[in-house]
Design a protein around this motif. Sequence first.
Motif, short mmCIF file in Angstrom:
data_model
loop_
_atom_site.label_atom_id
_atom_site.label_comp_id
_atom_site.label_asym_id
_atom_site.label_seq_id
_atom_site.Cartn_x
_atom_site.Cartn_y
_atom_site.Cartn_z
N ALA A 228 0.87 -1.18 0.00
CA ALA A 228 0.00 0.00 0.00
C ALA A 228 0.89 1.22 0.00
N GLY A 229 0.54 2.21 -0.82
CA GLY A 229 1.39 3.39 -0.88
C GLY A 229 0.72 4.54 -1.60
N TRP A 230 1.53 5.48 -2.01
CA TRP A 230 1.03 6.70 -2.65
C TRP A 230 1.79 6.95 -3.94
N LEU A 231 1.07 7.46 -4.92
CA LEU A 231 1.68 7.88 -6.19
C LEU A 231 1.47 9.38 -6.33
N SER A 232 2.57 10.11 -6.48
CA SER A 232 2.50 11.57 -6.62
C SER A 232 3.00 11.98 -7.99
N ARG A 233 2.32 12.99 -8.56
CA ARG A 233 2.71 13.53 -9.85
C ARG A 233 3.28 14.93 -9.68
N ALA A 234 3.94 15.41 -10.73
CA ALA A 234 4.53 16.75 -10.68
C ALA A 234 3.47 17.81 -10.43
N SER A 235 2.23 17.52 -10.82
CA SER A 235 1.14 18.48 -10.62
C SER A 235 0.79 18.67 -9.16
N GLY A 236 1.30 17.77 -8.31
CA GLY A 236 1.01 17.87 -6.89
C GLY A 236 -0.01 16.86 -6.40
N ASP A 237 -0.66 16.14 -7.33
CA ASP A 237 -1.61 15.11 -6.93
C ASP A 237 -0.90 14.01 -6.14
N ARG A 238 -1.52 13.58 -5.04
CA ARG A 238 -1.00 12.46 -4.26
C ARG A 238 -2.12 11.44 -4.16
N LEU A 239 -1.97 10.34 -4.88
CA LEU A 239 -3.07 9.41 -5.08
C LEU A 239 -2.79 8.08 -4.39
N PRO A 240 -3.82 7.47 -3.77
CA PRO A 240 -3.64 6.18 -3.11
C PRO A 240 -3.39 5.07 -4.13
N ALA A 241 -2.50 4.15 -3.79
CA ALA A 241 -2.10 3.14 -4.78
C ALA A 241 -1.76 1.81 -4.14
N ALA A 242 -1.90 0.76 -4.93
CA ALA A 242 -1.35 -0.56 -4.61
C ALA A 242 -0.15 -0.74 -5.52
N ARG A 256 12.22 -8.01 -13.44
CA ARG A 256 11.67 -7.45 -12.21
C ARG A 256 11.13 -6.05 -12.50
N ARG A 257 9.90 -5.79 -12.05
CA ARG A 257 9.25 -4.53 -12.34
C ARG A 257 8.64 -3.92 -11.09
N VAL A 258 8.51 -2.60 -11.14
CA VAL A 258 7.77 -1.85 -10.12
C VAL A 258 6.60 -1.20 -10.84
N GLU A 259 5.38 -1.54 -10.43
CA GLU A 259 4.21 -0.97 -11.08
C GLU A 259 3.16 -0.62 -10.03
N ALA A 260 2.46 0.48 -10.29
CA ALA A 260 1.50 0.98 -9.31
C ALA A 260 0.13 1.16 -9.93
N TYR A 261 -0.89 0.66 -9.22
CA TYR A 261 -2.29 0.84 -9.62
C TYR A 261 -2.90 1.88 -8.70
N VAL A 262 -3.35 3.00 -9.29
CA VAL A 262 -4.02 4.03 -8.50
C VAL A 262 -5.44 3.55 -8.21
N LEU A 263 -5.76 3.44 -6.94
CA LEU A 263 -7.01 2.81 -6.51
C LEU A 263 -8.23 3.49 -7.13
N GLY A 264 -9.04 2.66 -7.81
CA GLY A 264 -10.29 3.15 -8.37
C GLY A 264 -10.16 3.99 -9.62
N LEU A 276 6.45 9.90 -8.21
CA LEU A 276 7.08 9.54 -6.94
C LEU A 276 6.20 8.50 -6.27
N LEU A 277 6.79 7.36 -5.92
CA LEU A 277 6.06 6.32 -5.20
C LEU A 277 6.53 6.29 -3.76
N GLU A 278 5.58 6.27 -2.82
CA GLU A 278 5.90 6.16 -1.40
C GLU A 278 5.28 4.87 -0.86
N PHE A 279 6.05 4.13 -0.07
CA PHE A 279 5.65 2.82 0.42
C PHE A 279 5.23 2.91 1.89
N VAL A 280 4.00 2.48 2.17
CA VAL A 280 3.47 2.60 3.53
C VAL A 280 3.49 1.26 4.26
N GLU A 281 3.01 0.19 3.61
CA GLU A 281 2.94 -1.11 4.30
C GLU A 281 2.94 -2.24 3.27
#
Length: 312
Positions: A228-242, A256-264, A276-281
């Motif tokens: 569980a984490g967050w995906l942030s864009r240069a625009s300033g959006d900080r979106l919840p992600a898996a 090996r890949r790193v890929e993020a799905y923005v929830l919903g 920018l990806l931030e890792f929470v848990e």
Amino acid sequence: MHRWTDLDQVPPGFGPSVVTIGNFDGVHLGHRQVLTRMVADAAAAGAQSVAVTFDPHPRRLHRPEDAPPLITGVRDKLELLASTGLDAVLVQPYTWEFARQSPEQFVRRFLVDGLRAVTVVVGRDVRFGWQNAGDLSTMLSLGAEYGFSVEVIEDVSTPDGARRWSSTWVRELLLAGDVAGAAEILGRPHRLRGVVVEGDKRGRELGFPTANLSSDADGLVPADGVYAGWLSRASGDRLPAAISIGTNPTFAGDSRRVEAYVLGRTDLDLYGDEILLEFVERLRPTLKFDSVDDLVATMHDDAAKARVVLSA
């Protein structure tokens, strides 16, 4: 904050300054405690607070086979250092020419002539100069000779004193997938920064479109698994992600890949964007599923768990 990548960029007459030296990889709470105290001391003395750090990590030059993976790239390190209130950071290119300086040459050129240091802040285990010939006693002796004081900083440990905060410990936790534990030492979620590139687009076909991070992204990639984490864009959006890390064994992936799905969200077009990806848990390890239906059901479960974690 001034950001220099060469000593020649330091303005003539800069200083006086209070200087500390280190790699500061991750800029964890131990670093921050030292740096914020140094900033306050420098301000009280009417001096500039300066950190001298290196790029690449010295071990990449001396022992490349044993060089540690970097927790943060230079850009994020500079942003984190700036947040401590420093007046300036010198990111010194770590080359053989630089490494071959004697301890006295380094002190005279960088600390005395270049930064006009009145105080140098170091740990008890400080080593500097060719073949690490300089140590704390060397710095104290040179300080007395050149007219600067030396402040010795003790290691910063956990509240129970069990272990000192260190970049090594953060790396251990990230490589084990314990991003929550790493965040306790970092004082923030661990982050990766990179450009979104095209993948197999298999996630889109399954109803979970993902942003694939470029392989040259900055930051230490944690252990394989789903987070569980967050995906942030240069625009300033900080979106919840898996966020998924691994080779996608269900489809016999080999890279090996790193890929993020923005929830919903299925409407985002992030190709070519820096994120920018931030890792929470960590939610679970990477698994190989017997069927695509089993995979999709688990992905729905991952998204639901991520929502719960991030809403908390």
